[in-house]
Design an enzyme around this catalytic site. Sequence first.
Site, PDB file in Angstrom:
ATOM      1  N   LYS A  79       0.797  -1.020  -0.079  1.00  0.00           N
ATOM      2  CA  LYS A  79       0.361  -0.257   0.046  1.00  0.00           C
ATOM      3  C   LYS A  79       1.008   1.215  -0.213  1.00  0.00           C
ATOM      4  O   LYS A  79       1.543   1.237   0.686  1.00  0.00           O
ATOM      5  CB  LYS A  79      -1.446  -0.196   1.443  1.00  0.00           C
ATOM      6  CG  LYS A  79      -1.820   1.133   1.311  1.00  0.00           C
ATOM      7  CD  LYS A  79      -3.351   1.356   2.342  1.00  0.00           C
ATOM      8  CE  LYS A  79      -3.890   2.060   2.636  1.00  0.00           C
ATOM      9  NZ  LYS A  79      -4.583   1.846   3.511  1.00  0.00           N
ATOM     10  N   SER A 154      -9.346   1.903   2.777  1.00  0.00           N
ATOM     11  CA  SER A 154      -8.939   2.321   2.120  1.00  0.00           C
ATOM     12  C   SER A 154      -7.824   2.205   1.261  1.00  0.00           C
ATOM     13  O   SER A 154      -7.009   2.265   0.406  1.00  0.00           O
ATOM     14  CB  SER A 154      -7.906   3.428   2.388  1.00  0.00           C
ATOM     15  OG  SER A 154      -7.212   3.290   4.038  1.00  0.00           O
ATOM     16  N   SER A 178      -9.773  -0.196   6.775  1.00  0.00           N
ATOM     17  CA  SER A 178      -9.235  -0.634   5.508  1.00  0.00           C
ATOM     18  C   SER A 178      -8.559  -1.602   5.070  1.00  0.00           C
ATOM     19  O   SER A 178      -7.860  -1.865   4.163  1.00  0.00           O
ATOM     20  CB  SER A 178      -8.202   0.711   5.613  1.00  0.00           C
ATOM     21  OG  SER A 178      -8.756   2.116   5.469  1.00  0.00           O
TER      22      SER A 178
HETATM   23  N1  GLN Z   1     -13.712   4.377   6.331  1.00  0.00           N
HETATM   24  C1  GLN Z   1     -12.935   4.690   7.589  1.00  0.00           C
HETATM   25  C2  GLN Z   1     -11.971   6.231   7.039  1.00  0.00           C
HETATM   26  O1  GLN Z   1     -12.352   6.521   6.824  1.00  0.00           O
HETATM   27  C3  GLN Z   1     -11.380   3.756   8.128  1.00  0.00           C
HETATM   28  C4  GLN Z   1      -9.829   4.383   7.205  1.00  0.00           C
HETATM   29  C5  GLN Z   1      -8.738   3.673   7.454  1.00  0.00           C
HETATM   30  O2  GLN Z   1      -9.128   2.286   8.097  1.00  0.00           O
HETATM   31  N2  GLN Z   1      -7.614   4.079   6.857  1.00  0.00           N
HETATM   32  O3  GLN Z   1     -11.686   6.029   8.335  1.00  0.00           O
END
Ligand code: GLN
Length: 490
Positions: A79, A154, A178
């Site tokens: 990532k 994400s 994410s």
């Molecule tokens: N969807 C969540 C957010 O927007 C989780 C994102 C994540 O785990 N990086 O914060």
Amino acid sequence: MKLYDKPAHVLHEMLAKKEISSVELTNDVFSRLDDVEGDVGAYLLTTREDAMKNAEAVDKKVAAGEEIPFLAGIPGAIKDNICTNGVKTTCASKILENFVPPYDATVMTKLKKNNTVVVGKTNLDEFAMGGSTENSAYHVTHNPWNTDCVPGGSSGGSAAAVASGSAIWALGSDTGGSIRQPASFCGVVGMKPTYGRVSRYGLVAYASSLDQIGPIARDVTDCANILNVIAGHDDMDSTSSAAAVPDYTKSLVENVKGLKIGLPKEYFIDGIDEDVEKAIRTAIDDLKNMGAEVVDISLPHTPYAISTYYLIAPAEAATNLERYDGVSYGERVSGIDVVEMMKNTRTQKFGTEVKRRIMIGNYALSAGYYDAYYLKALKVRTLIQKDYTEAFKTVDVIACPTAPTPAYKIGAMINDPLKMYLQDICTVPINLAGLPGISLPCGFSEKGMPIGLQIIGKPLDEETVIRAAFSYESTHSFAGKIANMGGKDA
Ligand code: GLN
């Protein structure tokens, strides 16, 4: 021979037995990438030359009779919020468009020691803020099972790469879901370890008290093996746990007899998709038939988890993102004086969602509102943690959906941030409580989109999570599938 569709543990055996070479495998993965990447868009950057060089080095080791570690020679994806020495790390943001880290994240150092082959850096929501990968400043990633749909986020690029066959395994990061949610949307296995289990050194910070790096893979066996490589204390991360790291492959046993699985009533809420509910309930019945004991439990503060998370995460993000000022970090946009320069830089180089969170975070932290918002959120976080401590007095693991719906259409929620935030209901409480959780495929919706089962464990008890997940996986045939990609699966 088609190789890109196999899990890492199978490929490892084949490499060790000299049935295949890493060069052959790496070429196969890149040729798959050439076929599918135009439709998927999992990557922000690929590192083909380096990958081939590393593959050759592994083949030499094998030829010299050396024993190779698990991930050696097996192409994986990283990532793009994990720092890679000498290779651009953008966090899918324009503000880091040309950032080339002069050091490796600890997980990268560990992977390199294991002679890994890296395919490239994967797309994400800008600074990991989002759940669909639509917030990337570069491009949208498409779900390999239906390219009209989001891959989740994400870590959407990492999950889509593994699901489409352009990587055998990947690393993601999970602040509020994410790793687990994109794994669920893309029909792969994703694990968020306990907070502190894996070093965060070199992970570009979003919300430091919640962030955790973890594996996204074809099956639970691969997850356990990858966790073996990346877990462990690190002096460079003061929040990393000093607890000894067990050999997670020892937990790959098919046995749930007597295992107490908690079923939290608050996770089967109104609005949960019918297909999801059906798949999860069937999975739980199956585990029961395999000898597990299913216990109804309550986690009463769950309804407050979203508001709590969406105060704490933006507050930490606002603080962490202060450094992108065009001086210490960030692509500078000039201005007539320093104030205007910083204003121009942050206005032009951050995307809408990132700005929204910086504003929410700073508001929650500001003098007049600190007690009412940030402090209150911290108190509720403690209550949420206590719910789990209480529940784990009677159960060994907790099972529930990973996400309330399967993957949805690209664009469906992008203009309704609140609706998007509500999608995180099943994952954010686990980060607030710092617990380990896994998402593994447990079925498909009527429209053919994957559904993920989430299994949550006690702090530092990844072993029981892996055992429960492996037991389910080995008695079902949902895992390890590569998306067909409209017949490109030749
Ligand atoms: N969807 C969540 C957010 O927007 C989780 C994102 C994540 O785990 N990086 O914060």
